[in-house]
Write a protein that holds these residues in place. Structure first.
Motif, PDB file in Angstrom:
ATOM      1  N   TRP A  21       0.837  -1.208   0.000  1.00 32.39           N
ATOM      2  CA  TRP A  21       0.000   0.000   0.000  1.00 32.39           C
ATOM      3  C   TRP A  21       0.869   1.254   0.000  1.00 32.39           C
ATOM      4  CZ3 TRP A  21      -3.576   1.655   4.676  1.00 32.39           C
ATOM      5  CH2 TRP A  21      -4.361   2.747   4.290  1.00 32.39           C
ATOM      6  N   LEU A  22       1.882   1.279   0.868  1.00 36.98           N
ATOM      7  CA  LEU A  22       2.763   2.438   0.950  1.00 36.98           C
ATOM      8  C   LEU A  22       3.550   2.664  -0.342  1.00 36.98           C
ATOM      9  CD1 LEU A  22       4.175   2.024   4.585  1.00 36.98           C
ATOM     10  CD2 LEU A  22       2.483   3.697   3.787  1.00 36.98           C
ATOM     11  N   SER A  23       3.892   1.569  -1.008  1.00 34.30           N
ATOM     12  CA  SER A  23       4.646   1.687  -2.262  1.00 34.30           C
ATOM     13  C   SER A  23       3.757   2.022  -3.461  1.00 34.30           C
ATOM     14  CB  SER A  23       5.401   0.384  -2.545  1.00 34.30           C
ATOM     15  OG  SER A  23       4.492  -0.668  -2.829  1.00 34.30           O
ATOM     16  N   GLN A  24       2.431   2.033  -3.216  1.00 31.49           N
ATOM     17  CA  GLN A  24       1.446   2.317  -4.262  1.00 31.49           C
ATOM     18  C   GLN A  24       1.551   1.313  -5.418  1.00 31.49           C
ATOM     19  OE1 GLN A  24       2.129   6.496  -5.256  1.00 31.49           O
ATOM     20  NE2 GLN A  24       0.837   7.152  -3.549  1.00 31.49           N
ATOM     21  N   ALA A  25       1.960   0.093  -5.087  1.00 33.59           N
ATOM     22  CA  ALA A  25       2.095  -0.941  -6.104  1.00 33.59           C
ATOM     23  C   ALA A  25       0.748  -1.437  -6.593  1.00 33.59           C
ATOM     24  CB  ALA A  25       2.901  -2.114  -5.543  1.00 33.59           C
ATOM     25  N   TRP A  26      -0.284  -1.233  -5.773  1.00 33.95           N
ATOM     26  CA  TRP A  26      -1.622  -1.753  -6.082  1.00 33.95           C
ATOM     27  C   TRP A  26      -2.621  -0.921  -5.302  1.00 33.95           C
ATOM     28  CZ3 TRP A  26      -3.579  -7.449  -5.188  1.00 33.95           C
ATOM     29  CH2 TRP A  26      -4.148  -7.928  -6.384  1.00 33.95           C
ATOM     30  N   PRO A  27      -3.813  -0.702  -5.786  1.00 31.48           N
ATOM     31  CA  PRO A  27      -4.811   0.065  -5.031  1.00 31.48           C
ATOM     32  C   PRO A  27      -5.122  -0.625  -3.700  1.00 31.48           C
ATOM     33  CG  PRO A  27      -5.488  -0.169  -7.325  1.00 31.48           C
ATOM     34  CD  PRO A  27      -4.307  -1.071  -7.128  1.00 31.48           C
ATOM     35  N   PRO A  28      -5.301   0.150  -2.621  1.00 31.99           N
ATOM     36  CA  PRO A  28      -5.510  -0.456  -1.305  1.00 31.99           C
ATOM     37  C   PRO A  28      -6.726  -1.373  -1.237  1.00 31.99           C
ATOM     38  CG  PRO A  28      -5.988   1.905  -1.266  1.00 31.99           C
ATOM     39  CD  PRO A  28      -5.298   1.625  -2.558  1.00 31.99           C
ATOM     40  N   GLU A  29      -7.797  -1.003  -1.948  1.00 32.47           N
ATOM     41  CA  GLU A  29      -8.981  -1.854  -1.881  1.00 32.47           C
ATOM     42  C   GLU A  29      -8.690  -3.248  -2.441  1.00 32.47           C
ATOM     43  OE1 GLU A  29      -9.605   0.965  -5.463  1.00 32.47           O
ATOM     44  OE2 GLU A  29      -8.701   0.982  -3.454  1.00 32.47           O
ATOM     45  N   ARG A  30      -7.856  -3.347  -3.471  1.00 30.92           N
ATOM     46  CA  ARG A  30      -7.517  -4.659  -4.029  1.00 30.92           C
ATOM     47  C   ARG A  30      -6.572  -5.423  -3.101  1.00 30.92           C
ATOM     48  NH1 ARG A  30      -6.498  -3.701 -10.545  1.00 30.92           N
ATOM     49  NH2 ARG A  30      -8.557  -2.817 -11.010  1.00 30.92           N
ATOM     50  N   ILE A  31      -5.592  -4.714  -2.574  1.00 31.70           N
ATOM     51  CA  ILE A  31      -4.620  -5.355  -1.672  1.00 31.70           C
ATOM     52  C   ILE A  31      -5.328  -5.986  -0.484  1.00 31.70           C
ATOM     53  CG2 ILE A  31      -2.690  -4.958  -0.096  1.00 31.70           C
ATOM     54  CD1 ILE A  31      -1.829  -2.652  -1.953  1.00 31.70           C
ATOM     55  N   PHE A  32      -6.209  -5.211   0.159  1.00 30.22           N
ATOM     56  CA  PHE A  32      -6.764  -5.674   1.425  1.00 30.22           C
ATOM     57  C   PHE A  32      -7.985  -6.577   1.253  1.00 30.22           C
ATOM     58  CE2 PHE A  32      -4.097  -2.083   2.570  1.00 30.22           C
ATOM     59  CZ  PHE A  32      -3.350  -2.662   3.589  1.00 30.22           C
ATOM     60  N   VAL A  33      -8.675  -6.474   0.141  1.00 29.58           N
ATOM     61  CA  VAL A  33      -9.701  -7.476  -0.149  1.00 29.58           C
ATOM     62  C   VAL A  33      -9.040  -8.841  -0.335  1.00 29.58           C
ATOM     63  CG1 VAL A  33     -11.315  -8.286  -1.918  1.00 29.58           C
ATOM     64  CG2 VAL A  33     -11.476  -5.945  -1.075  1.00 29.58           C
ATOM     65  N   PHE A  34      -7.922  -8.849  -1.064  1.00 25.96           N
ATOM     66  CA  PHE A  34      -7.183 -10.110  -1.243  1.00 25.96           C
ATOM     67  C   PHE A  34      -6.669 -10.620   0.098  1.00 25.96           C
ATOM     68  CE2 PHE A  34      -3.170 -12.398  -1.787  1.00 25.96           C
ATOM     69  CZ  PHE A  34      -3.575 -13.422  -2.627  1.00 25.96           C
ATOM     70  N   LEU A  35      -6.089  -9.703   0.908  1.00 22.89           N
ATOM     71  CA  LEU A  35      -5.528 -10.098   2.202  1.00 22.89           C
ATOM     72  C   LEU A  35      -6.598 -10.729   3.089  1.00 22.89           C
ATOM     73  CD1 LEU A  35      -3.360 -10.150   4.444  1.00 22.89           C
ATOM     74  CD2 LEU A  35      -4.084  -7.809   5.030  1.00 22.89           C
ATOM     75  N   TYR A  36      -7.744 -10.064   3.237  1.00 24.64           N
ATOM     76  CA  TYR A  36      -8.742 -10.577   4.169  1.00 24.64           C
ATOM     77  C   TYR A  36      -9.488 -11.786   3.611  1.00 24.64           C
ATOM     78  CZ  TYR A  36      -7.563  -6.886   7.343  1.00 24.64           C
ATOM     79  OH  TYR A  36      -6.861  -6.075   8.209  1.00 24.64           O
ATOM     80  N   GLY A  37      -9.524 -11.923   2.302  1.00 28.20           N
ATOM     81  CA  GLY A  37     -10.017 -13.165   1.723  1.00 28.20           C
ATOM     82  C   GLY A  37      -9.080 -14.320   2.049  1.00 28.20           C
ATOM     83  N   LEU A  38      -7.777 -14.049   1.936  1.00 28.54           N
ATOM     84  CA  LEU A  38      -6.770 -15.060   2.274  1.00 28.54           C
ATOM     85  C   LEU A  38      -6.846 -15.425   3.752  1.00 28.54           C
ATOM     86  CD1 LEU A  38      -4.223 -16.692   1.415  1.00 28.54           C
ATOM     87  CD2 LEU A  38      -2.868 -14.659   2.014  1.00 28.54           C
ATOM     88  N   LEU A  39      -6.991 -14.429   4.615  1.00 31.46           N
ATOM     89  CA  LEU A  39      -7.048 -14.702   6.047  1.00 31.46           C
ATOM     90  C   LEU A  39      -8.326 -15.432   6.441  1.00 31.46           C
ATOM     91  CD1 LEU A  39      -5.548 -11.446   7.613  1.00 31.46           C
ATOM     92  CD2 LEU A  39      -4.473 -13.683   7.351  1.00 31.46           C
TER      93      LEU A  39
END
Length: 325
Positions: free
Chosen positions: A151-169
């Protein structure tokens, strides 16, 4: 969970909040939500300040009222009001929803480890502990750190990063739940020492493939084991003492606070030249061949109280604290 994990989860939920179009479009609201989710992820553990007054008070009330159903809304209202004062955001409904989500997620996470919470208060004061996730889980913590760095590196939009993260979790929590249930179901079949009426409970460690096993036998004795590399290994045995000093210790506030928390407490009575030392050990927690969650009561030979303690200490630190000889 531990404080560090709750902190990174608060940041993670601030990133996830960008799935809300208003949060994504309003920088001021995004800041308010970040303040709210980080504070909300920590708030239920503010009962830690009870340690200032006494350790027994902290042990007795930690994860109690502060994690109850009314507390969810009280914390959320207070944090939302604070975030509004700081940022001046007008979108209080969106802010409040994300703060409430953070507070609730904190309590849900705590339900999955061995200590548990009184999450159903005031309707039910029972301690709920599902024994599935260790208080510090490296996968949960590290995955959040990676997502935050992305998120900090702006490599990917935060909504995509964290939807993937919480789906994984979510998948991780489901997998751990099934692994726990499967192991508990098959233990009587794979345990060569199994006897009828033996009862098993399984506790997580910070290592994903390793579980601690506590077996309670009909005679009240305990077997402590480890499940590792798909094998069961018994490593310790405990027989609880029956002595007048043990019964007397149950009236001590320090001991009573531990007995309120666990069904796996075992007492050992040691006679010294000055009296008796009664040590209550919570068999759920085994670390480096020691059981660090204990309650101690000291009596003279007439069973008059001398000193007591409850908390997390190694054997060496415990002896130093109580000045045992």
């Amino acid at each position: 969970m531990d404080t560090a994990t709750h902190f990174v989860v608060g940041i993670g939920l601030a990133g996830l909040a960008h799935v809300d179009p208003l949060v994504a479009a309003e920088p001021n609201l995004a800041v308010a939500v970040a303040i709210g989710t980080i504070a909300g992820s920590q708030a239920p553990d503010l009962d830690t300040i009870l340690r200032i007054r006494s350790n027994v008070l902290y042990i007795r009330h930690h994860r109690g009222a502060s994690h109850s159903i009314p507390a969810l809304f009280i914390w959320s209202a207070l944090i939302t009001a604070g975030a509004v004062l700081i940022t001046g955001t007008q979108h209080i409904d969106h802010l409040a929803a994300w703060v409430l989500a953070a507070v609730c997620f904190h309590v849900v996470q705590d339900l999955f480890n061995a200590y548990g919470t009184q999450a159903l208060r005031p309707f039910n004061n029972k301690w709920i502990a599902w024994n599935i996730i260790h208080i510090f889980d490296p996968f949960i913590f590290t995955s959040h750190l990676i997502a935050i760095l992305l998120w900090l590196s702006q490599a990917w939009p935060p909504e995509r990063i964290f939807v993937f993260l919480y789906g994984l979790l979510a998948a991780y929590y489901v997998w751990r739940t099934f692994a726990h249930a499967l192991l508990k179901h098959k233990l009587p079949r794979i345990d060569p020492e199994y006897r009828q009426r033996d009862a098993y409970e399984i506790f997580p460690t910070y290592k994903i493939g390793i579980w601690n096993i506590v077996k309670t036998r009909a005679d009240g004795t305990y077997r402590i084991g480890e499940w590792s590399n798909r094998k069961l290994r018994w490593v310790a045995h405990a027989r609880c003492d029956d002595h007048p000093a043990v019964e007397a210790s149950k009236k001590q506030a320090d001991v009573a606070s531990l007995l309120k928390l666990t069904s796996f407490a075992c007492a050992t009575c040691i006679e010294h030249e000055w009296g008796y030392e009664v040590r209550w050990t919570d068999m759920r927690y085994r670390h480096r061949k020691q059981y660090p969650f204990v309650a101690i009561a000291l009596f003279d030979h007439e069973l008059r109280p001398i000193d007591s303690y409850v908390g997390w200490l190694s054997d060496a630190k415990l002896k130093k604290k109580l000045r045992l000889t």
